[in-house]
Design an enzyme around this catalytic site. Structure first.
Site, PDB file in Angstrom:
ATOM      1  N   GLU A  35     -10.314 -33.315  59.068  1.00  0.00           N
ATOM      2  CA  GLU A  35     -10.196 -33.981  57.773  1.00  0.00           C
ATOM      3  C   GLU A  35      -9.213 -33.168  56.941  1.00  0.00           C
ATOM      4  O   GLU A  35      -9.387 -31.949  56.791  1.00  0.00           O
ATOM      5  CB  GLU A  35     -11.548 -34.053  57.065  1.00  0.00           C
ATOM      6  CG  GLU A  35     -11.465 -34.792  55.732  1.00  0.00           C
ATOM      7  CD  GLU A  35     -12.777 -34.822  54.963  1.00  0.00           C
ATOM      8  OE1 GLU A  35     -12.776 -35.344  53.834  1.00  0.00           O
ATOM      9  OE2 GLU A  35     -13.790 -34.306  55.481  1.00  0.00           O
ATOM     10  N   ARG A 266     -20.493 -24.449  67.494  1.00  0.00           N
ATOM     11  CA  ARG A 266     -19.330 -24.103  66.684  1.00  0.00           C
ATOM     12  C   ARG A 266     -19.113 -22.592  66.734  1.00  0.00           C
ATOM     13  O   ARG A 266     -19.984 -21.828  67.136  1.00  0.00           O
ATOM     14  CB  ARG A 266     -19.529 -24.573  65.242  1.00  0.00           C
ATOM     15  CG  ARG A 266     -20.644 -23.842  64.521  1.00  0.00           C
ATOM     16  CD  ARG A 266     -20.949 -24.482  63.172  1.00  0.00           C
ATOM     17  NE  ARG A 266     -19.807 -24.411  62.285  1.00  0.00           N
ATOM     18  CZ  ARG A 266     -19.803 -24.957  61.059  1.00  0.00           C
ATOM     19  NH1 ARG A 266     -20.855 -25.622  60.628  1.00  0.00           N
ATOM     20  NH2 ARG A 266     -18.745 -24.835  60.289  1.00  0.00           N
ATOM     21  N   LYS A 276     -15.087 -24.736  54.219  1.00  0.00           N
ATOM     22  CA  LYS A 276     -13.862 -25.023  53.468  1.00  0.00           C
ATOM     23  C   LYS A 276     -14.129 -24.986  51.962  1.00  0.00           C
ATOM     24  O   LYS A 276     -13.283 -24.538  51.188  1.00  0.00           O
ATOM     25  CB  LYS A 276     -13.325 -26.409  53.845  1.00  0.00           C
ATOM     26  CG  LYS A 276     -12.656 -26.496  55.199  1.00  0.00           C
ATOM     27  CD  LYS A 276     -12.093 -27.898  55.356  1.00  0.00           C
ATOM     28  CE  LYS A 276     -11.581 -28.148  56.760  1.00  0.00           C
ATOM     29  NZ  LYS A 276     -11.127 -29.540  56.932  1.00  0.00           N
TER      30      LYS A 276
END
Length: 669
Positions: A35, A266, A276
């Site tokens: 994204e 992850r 983020k």
């Protein structure tokens, strides 16, 4: 380990099973779907490496698709940065795609779901919907608008699209099951009114699809065979499948492949954060200079600090693909960049904390240009000339007025070799009124064949060029800065994460260019920063020659009763502990090897050359012991121990060995 005998990870097993069950290899498709709401960080490199790695392994296309469904947070700046980062890592995407390319198709499919009674417009407040949704242990309840007619839903949805309603007035929800055990299946939101300018579609749309609706259908449109994502999306898999199976009824003739979602752990890294939102906070509050600040875990920050694509790819390879979450020690990442730069970075001399050395018997007006090897690991690197004169700088830590036998650097009455130059002897010092040493007065000996135990780097004062040196440390002082529920992660900011010094460098560095990388001998690896100009050179410290944080970790405390029970126990010598570590070294995992290596480096402070030299003859089959000896030897050499024939022979023998770890350690010297 060769590629042929390397064991498959669990994702590769899934793919191999699908191929064995009839999936044609030419139908394999992968994608990396970021994204564009921030810069990529080290955590993303795992997802990048997995998808593009599979593309390379199976010769299959990999799309770079931007899931750009939230114009409130997404910008073209982030798109450009992501493309630059993926390309810099060395990966080539097949197609550059955007979920916004599919807005019309997604809308048309949503209309079809409404017509089939599988979606409806809800007009409640977000608070009311939250109450109706229930909890993980309590089922939800149907809302008052759930049974609106198809006609009313179609009318409202079209008017939402046409901009007739304000944000928050209506949403479109999938009609699944408000009592479903998986809360994500309790009539999830598909569309919301959002009157924001989109970086690609402009003001064409004022409703935007939600991620769960967009992501899977974008995979389906692109005919992705395996949709790979991190573990937090595992609960979403059921919804992913529900959407794709319903859409399949509308498009199976032209889009026959149904993607398969599978999840991997992850990448979590110690002493950093991967959010983020939190990284953006660091930027907005001025804790760092920007997304590419060399302290940031962003790919652009790592690149600016001096990390190489090869080191990051090696790091991802060593981390591997797992099903369970874990935290990887940042020292593994630092190990990978050291290993890479050791082979490629030219060695130069720089002094960052200078003390003046005056060679009293060297003529005042004389200067010589001496030959220095650029990189002993690279035969093609060649040689350069470095100037020598009566006055030179050495590191302040490399001189003591008095020191013991294990101190291999310069002391009064002692001799050391200046690298690539002469042997000098310290005779006296000049101090200021407070007793601080201003100068060390030495004499030099032209007989360079003499054997001395210490070798120091240096810089001729009259030829030195001045540069700004930015020494970076870990941005956080806590191993897991966002794990404490009672404290904000900002409380763990390391106040010493950036130290700016003035460096005195050999003149060969006068014409360096941005991005060039060097080993400042005995100090660490440095690269030329983006801020550097011909008038003002700026160097970033990429990483030290060893893990300076290992010694700061608290050692586990022994039980007091145990200590009392064995008062007569004698402390083992450092060299015997190193030998003990060596016996088990080759049987340890890579991460444990790094921790043991740090302990050996610490123990080496209490080891002399005379302790180590007898172990140079260790049997070939005892690779672990030889590795431990090499690690300790490197520390002595960094502290000024002079190389001799016995040391050189031991290193060369290790380089020719079959053990890869032993060869790697020997190659670093």
């Amino acid at each position: 380990m060769s590629e042929e005998i390397k064991s498959l990870n669990f994702i590769e097993h899934i793919i191999e099973e699908d191929l064995a069950n009839g999936l044609s290899k030419d139908k394999l498709r992968f994608r990396f779907p970021p994204e564009p709401n921030g810069y990529l960080h080290i955590g993303h490199t795992k997802a990048i490496g997995i998808s593009f790695g599979l593309g390379e392994k199976y010769n299959a296309p990999v799309n770079l698709r931007f899931d750009d469904t939230n114009p409130a947070k997404e910008e073209q700046e982030y798109v450009d940065a992501i493309k630059k980062d993926v390309a810099w890592l060395g990966y080539q995407w097949e197609n550059e795609l955007y979920s916004s390319d599919y807005f019309q198709q997604l809308y048309d499919w949503a209309v079809q779901l409404i017509k089939d009674g599988k979606a409806y417009v809800d007009s409640q407040s977000s608070e009311a919907m939250a109450e109706q949704k229930g909890t993980p242990t309590q089922p939800g309840v149907d809302g008052p608008y759930r049974n609106r007619s198809v006609e009313e839903n179609l009318d409202l949805f079209e008017r939402m699209k046409n901009g007739e309603f304000e944000e928050g007035a209506h949403i479109l929800r999938a009609k699944i099951d408000m009592q479903h055990p998986n809360m994500l299946m309790r009539d999830p939101i598909m569309y919301r009114v959002l009157k924001k300018h989109h970086h690609r579609t402009g003001n064409d749309w004022c409703i935007y699809p939600m991620y769960d609706w967009t992501h899977g259908e974008s995979d389906y449109i692109e005919q992705v065979s395996h949709s790979l994502c991190s573990l937090e999306f595992k609960p979403h898999r059921e919804l992913y499948n529900w959407f794709k199976e319903h859409i399949y009824n509308y498009a199976s003739d032209t889009l026959p492949m149904l993607p398969k979602q599978r999840e991997f752990a992850r990448l979590n890294l110690s002493y950093t954060i991967m959010s983020k939102r939190k990284l953006l906070k660091l930027v907005e509050e001025g804790i760092v200079s920007g997304w590419d600040d060399p302290r940031m875990p962003t790919i652009s920050g790592l690149r600016r600090r001096g990390y190489t694509p090869n080191s990051i790819r090696k790091f991802i390879e060593k981390v591997g693909v797992a099903k369970r979450e874990n935290v990887i020690d940042v020292s593994l990442l630092e190990f990978c960049i050291r290993e890479d730069l050791n082979k490629t970075a030219n060695r130069v001399m720089a002094v960052l904390d200078p003390i003046k050395v005056v060679i009293t018997n060297y003529p005042e007006d004389k200067e010589e240009w001496l030959e220095a090897e650029n990189n002993q690991e690279d035969d093609s690197a060649g040689y350069r000339k470095v100037p020598f004169s009566r006055e030179v700088y050495i590191e302040r830590d490399d001189f003591k007025e008095e020191a013991g036998n294990k101190y291999f650097r310069l002391k009064l009455g002692g001799e050391v070799r200046l690298k690539n130059a002469y042997i000098i002897k310290a005779n006296d010092v000049v101090k200021d009124q407070n007793g601080a040493i201003l100068e060390v007065h030495c004499t030099y000996d032209e007989d360079t064949s003499k054997k001395v135990k210490g070798t120091l780097h240096w810089v001729s004062i009259k030829h030195a060029i001045i540069a700004e040196i930015r020494e970076y440390d870990r941005l956080f002082s806590h191993e897991s800065p966002d794990s404490d529920k009672d404290k904000d992660f900002m409380e763990f900011i390391n106040p010493k994460s950036l130290t700016i010094k003035t460096g005195y460098l050999e003149p060969s560095l006068a014409t360096v260019e941005v991005g060039e990388q060097f080993q400042f001998q005995r100090l660490g690896y440095f690269n030329v920063d983006d801020d550097s100009t011909a008038e003002k050179l700026v160097f970033n410290k990429t990483v030290g020659l060893r893990d300076s944080w290992a010694k700061q970790k608290p050692k586990p405390q022994n039980n007091q009763n145990q200590n009392k029970a064995k008062p007569q126990q004698q402390k083992r010598s450092a060299i015997s502990v190193i030998q003990q570590f060596g016996k088990k070294y080759t049987n340890l995992s890579e991460e444990k090897q790094l921790k043991v290596k740090s302990e050996i480096q610490e123990l080496a402070k209490d080891v002399s050359y005379d302790d180590l030299e007898p172990l140079f003859g260790t049997a070939v089959k005892k690779a672990g012991t030889r590795i431990a000896v090499l690690i300790a030897l490197k520390e002595l050499l960094k502290n000024g121990l002079e190389r001799n024939d016995a040391i050189n022979e031991f290193i060369e023998k290790a380089k020719a060995d079959k053990n890869e770890v032993l060869v790697a350690e020997a190659s670093e010297i």
